[in-house]
Design a protein around this motif. Structure first.
Motif, PDB file in Angstrom:
ATOM      1  N   ASP A 308       0.769  -1.071  -0.073  1.00  0.00           N
ATOM      2  CA  ASP A 308      -0.227  -0.360  -0.079  1.00  0.00           C
ATOM      3  C   ASP A 308       0.606   1.241  -0.228  1.00  0.00           C
ATOM      4  O   ASP A 308       1.325   1.553   0.446  1.00  0.00           O
ATOM      5  CB  ASP A 308      -1.178   0.038   1.058  1.00  0.00           C
ATOM      6  CG  ASP A 308      -1.420  -1.472   1.327  1.00  0.00           C
ATOM      7  OD1 ASP A 308      -2.465  -1.626   0.325  1.00  0.00           O
ATOM      8  OD2 ASP A 308      -2.030  -1.634   2.621  1.00  0.00           O
ATOM      9  N   LEU A 309       0.686   1.982  -1.117  1.00  0.00           N
ATOM     10  CA  LEU A 309       1.172   2.897  -0.940  1.00  0.00           C
ATOM     11  C   LEU A 309       0.742   4.501  -0.542  1.00  0.00           C
ATOM     12  O   LEU A 309      -0.833   4.274  -0.032  1.00  0.00           O
ATOM     13  CB  LEU A 309       1.698   4.144  -2.643  1.00  0.00           C
ATOM     14  CG  LEU A 309       2.506   3.760  -3.206  1.00  0.00           C
ATOM     15  CD1 LEU A 309       2.727   3.017  -4.325  1.00  0.00           C
ATOM     16  CD2 LEU A 309       4.661   3.552  -2.513  1.00  0.00           C
ATOM     17  N   LYS A 310       1.291   5.088   0.701  1.00  0.00           N
ATOM     18  CA  LYS A 310       0.447   6.125   1.366  1.00  0.00           C
ATOM     19  C   LYS A 310      -0.342   6.819   0.817  1.00  0.00           C
ATOM     20  O   LYS A 310      -0.805   7.367   1.143  1.00  0.00           O
ATOM     21  CB  LYS A 310       2.031   7.236   2.502  1.00  0.00           C
ATOM     22  CG  LYS A 310       2.659   6.116   3.507  1.00  0.00           C
ATOM     23  CD  LYS A 310       3.469   6.728   4.132  1.00  0.00           C
ATOM     24  CE  LYS A 310       4.275   5.792   5.268  1.00  0.00           C
ATOM     25  NZ  LYS A 310       5.945   5.992   5.256  1.00  0.00           N
ATOM     26  N   ASN A 311       0.366   7.283  -0.380  1.00  0.00           N
ATOM     27  CA  ASN A 311      -0.634   8.632  -1.005  1.00  0.00           C
ATOM     28  C   ASN A 311      -1.132   8.467  -1.267  1.00  0.00           C
ATOM     29  O   ASN A 311      -1.421   8.930  -2.799  1.00  0.00           O
ATOM     30  CB  ASN A 311       0.710   9.521  -2.008  1.00  0.00           C
ATOM     31  CG  ASN A 311       1.369  10.131  -0.485  1.00  0.00           C
ATOM     32  OD1 ASN A 311       0.841  10.375   0.258  1.00  0.00           O
ATOM     33  ND2 ASN A 311       2.737  10.865  -0.887  1.00  0.00           N
ATOM     34  N   PRO A 341      -1.971  -1.814 -10.576  1.00  0.00           N
ATOM     35  CA  PRO A 341      -2.345  -0.640  -9.922  1.00  0.00           C
ATOM     36  C   PRO A 341      -3.280  -1.600  -9.318  1.00  0.00           C
ATOM     37  O   PRO A 341      -4.737  -1.318  -9.883  1.00  0.00           O
ATOM     38  CB  PRO A 341      -2.887  -0.283 -10.532  1.00  0.00           C
ATOM     39  CG  PRO A 341      -2.664  -0.474 -12.506  1.00  0.00           C
ATOM     40  CD  PRO A 341      -2.698  -1.729 -11.839  1.00  0.00           C
ATOM     41  N   PRO A 342      -4.213  -0.332  -8.769  1.00  0.00           N
ATOM     42  CA  PRO A 342      -5.318  -0.361  -7.933  1.00  0.00           C
ATOM     43  C   PRO A 342      -6.296  -0.063  -8.393  1.00  0.00           C
ATOM     44  O   PRO A 342      -7.431  -0.923  -8.069  1.00  0.00           O
ATOM     45  CB  PRO A 342      -5.168   0.679  -6.591  1.00  0.00           C
ATOM     46  CG  PRO A 342      -4.114   1.237  -6.829  1.00  0.00           C
ATOM     47  CD  PRO A 342      -2.978   0.681  -7.973  1.00  0.00           C
ATOM     48  N   GLY A 361      -6.347  -1.163  -0.572  1.00  0.00           N
ATOM     49  CA  GLY A 361      -7.298   0.156  -0.524  1.00  0.00           C
ATOM     50  C   GLY A 361      -6.534   1.242  -1.780  1.00  0.00           C
ATOM     51  O   GLY A 361      -6.338   0.053  -2.548  1.00  0.00           O
ATOM     52  N   PRO A 362      -7.435   2.167  -1.370  1.00  0.00           N
ATOM     53  CA  PRO A 362      -6.549   2.986  -2.662  1.00  0.00           C
ATOM     54  C   PRO A 362      -5.330   2.893  -3.409  1.00  0.00           C
ATOM     55  O   PRO A 362      -4.678   2.933  -4.678  1.00  0.00           O
ATOM     56  CB  PRO A 362      -7.327   3.609  -2.219  1.00  0.00           C
ATOM     57  CG  PRO A 362      -7.209   4.401  -0.413  1.00  0.00           C
ATOM     58  CD  PRO A 362      -7.526   2.750  -0.350  1.00  0.00           C
ATOM     59  N   GLY A 363      -3.892   2.479  -2.485  1.00  0.00           N
ATOM     60  CA  GLY A 363      -2.812   2.253  -3.005  1.00  0.00           C
ATOM     61  C   GLY A 363      -2.533   1.428  -3.242  1.00  0.00           C
ATOM     62  O   GLY A 363      -1.067   1.061  -3.448  1.00  0.00           O
ATOM     63  N   THR A 364      -3.597   0.675  -2.766  1.00  0.00           N
ATOM     64  CA  THR A 364      -2.554  -1.285  -3.059  1.00  0.00           C
ATOM     65  C   THR A 364      -2.168  -1.590  -4.502  1.00  0.00           C
ATOM     66  O   THR A 364      -2.978  -1.362  -5.418  1.00  0.00           O
ATOM     67  CB  THR A 364      -3.983  -2.075  -2.249  1.00  0.00           C
ATOM     68  OG1 THR A 364      -4.148  -1.652  -1.385  1.00  0.00           O
ATOM     69  CG2 THR A 364      -2.959  -3.551  -2.736  1.00  0.00           C
TER      70      THR A 364
END
Ligand SMILES: Cc1ncc(COP(=O)(O)O)c(C=O)c1O
Length: 386
Positions: A308-311, A341-342, A361-364
């Motif tokens: 998961d990317l923080k942003n 990508p997510p 999540g949105p950044g997965t």
């Protein structure tokens, strides 16, 4: 013999006894003939071995089936045109109207669709819970007569590890069959558990090269025999040319799986230390919520690393599009590295609560690690994170 006859009856070049090819040939023939009607009938009645029509069986596909059955540690195997086809035919063959299937939020999307849409049209009922919720699994099985428990481990894309021993034990205690899609783990894992039916996509690790599709169903004899009759009228036996390519790919299966797993572990550790990354999902990491279970169940943690990317989703989009060595596409387990990508891994059919439980999540971002040089892959990830 006139020439139009000759081209339909070319000269025989079958190697003599004692002079066999090292690599089995591709039996690219739809039909197999016998000398007599009685011999044909004996074979069709199952009294003598042999082949008659490619849709039912052929020697090239059979060689692959027997190899896969032994790799997974079961009696027999049916090879199919794709992994999804293996799943669909298995579920169709093992259920009837009024049966109930337990499946999971983490189940591969097309499998959920087969259960939710296709089988529901034929009166097969279903319940979906999270693979992490053993209490809910136990509760469903205790309260509803269930025919099949259909699950995966590790799951896609969060790599949750299902407690196979416990799920199989619960399924059996309540009279259900345990069907495990073992595509992520591969043929050399999970055979020691009491899983009734393994399904695999051969499109992934079996060939490794990402240029051929196939599926496999592997089980004990009695289950395979029942399914064989249904599969042959559904008509999607794996084509011998594809079977040949997959059999060829299997020669390097162990070397690829282990090397790609080694690279995946290094990349997972590298990502975990990166400030842009909130969390890494990889069963080989000590930080994985089921690290102990993964160590117990798995010899190799696999080649899919998600994180998961923080942003969030915009960062994940830019990261995925900035990678140069990772192809932005579906699938996994091939020798070239891939990124999902997510925007492509999420499920549109979930309620907000199910979406939360899925862990996506949105950044997965999901990575499938290939056989490129590890340092090159890490450099590519670093430049894309930058
Ligand atoms: C876990 C799992 N099962 C089955 C499949 C389907 O396989 P195929 O693409 O060969 O139909 C996939 C494909 O991504 C998968 O990830």
């Amino acid at each position: 013999m006139k020439k139009p006859t000759l081209v339909n009856h070319p000269p025989e070049t079958t190697p003599p006894q004692g002079n066999q090819p090292v690599i089995a040939p591709i039996y690219q023939s739809v039909k197999y003939e016998f000398e007599s009607i009685d011999d044909t009938l004996r074979m069709l009645r199952g009294e003598t071995p042999g082949y008659f029509y490619m849709r039912a069986s052929n020697p090239t596909t059979r060689q692959l089936e027997l190899t896969l059955a032994q790799l997974q540690g079961r009696d027999d195997c049916l090879a199919t045109a794709s992994g999804v086809n293996a799943i669909a035919q298995t579920l169709i063959s093992l259920t009837r109207s009024g049966d109930h299937i337990l499946y999971f939020i983490e189940t591969y999307g097309p499998t959920r669709n087969i259960i939710r849409r296709l089988l529901a049209r034929f009166g097969v009922e279903h319940t979906m819970v999270s693979i992490e919720d053993l209490a809910a699994i136990e509760n469903v099985l205790a309260t509803r007569p269930t025919r099949l428990v259909v699950f995966e481990s590790p799951t896609n894309p969060i790599t949750k590890v299902a407690d196979i021993e416990r799920i199989v034990e619960l399924a059996h205690r309540h009279g259900a069959l345990a069907v495990l899609d073992n595509t992520f783990a591969g043929f050399h894992q999970h055979g020691e558990y009491g899983v009734d039916v393994f399904v695999h996509s051969l499109t992934k690790y079996a060939s490794g090269t990402g240029d051929v599709m196939g599926g496999a169903v592997i089980a004990r004899q009695e289950l395979i025999e029942g399914m064989r009759a249904d599969f042959s009228v559904l008509g999607a036996l794996l084509d011998p040319h594809a079977a040949f390519l997959i059999q060829r790919g299997l020669k390097t299966y162990f070397v690829r799986y282990r090397e790609q797993t080694r690279a995946a572990m290094r990349i997972a550790e590298h990502l975990e230390a990166h400030p842009a990354v909130a969390r890494v999902h990889y069963p080989g990491l000590a930080s994985h919520p089921q690290a102990d279970l993964a160590r117990k169940q798995m010899r190799d943690a696999g080649t899919v690393v998600s994180f998961d990317l923080k942003n969030g989703s915009e960062a994940a989009r830019r990261f995925s599009e900035s990678l140069e060595l990772f192809a932005l596409t579906a699938s996994l387990g091939s020798t070239e590295s891939l990124v999902m990508p997510p925007q492509l891994v999420g499920s549109r059919d979930f309620t907000p609560e199910q979406a939360r439980q899925s862990g996506i999540g949105p950044g997965t971002v999901r990575l499938s690690i290939g056989l490129e040089d590890i340092d090159d892959l890490i450099a590519d990830i670093d430049q894309a994170l930058g």
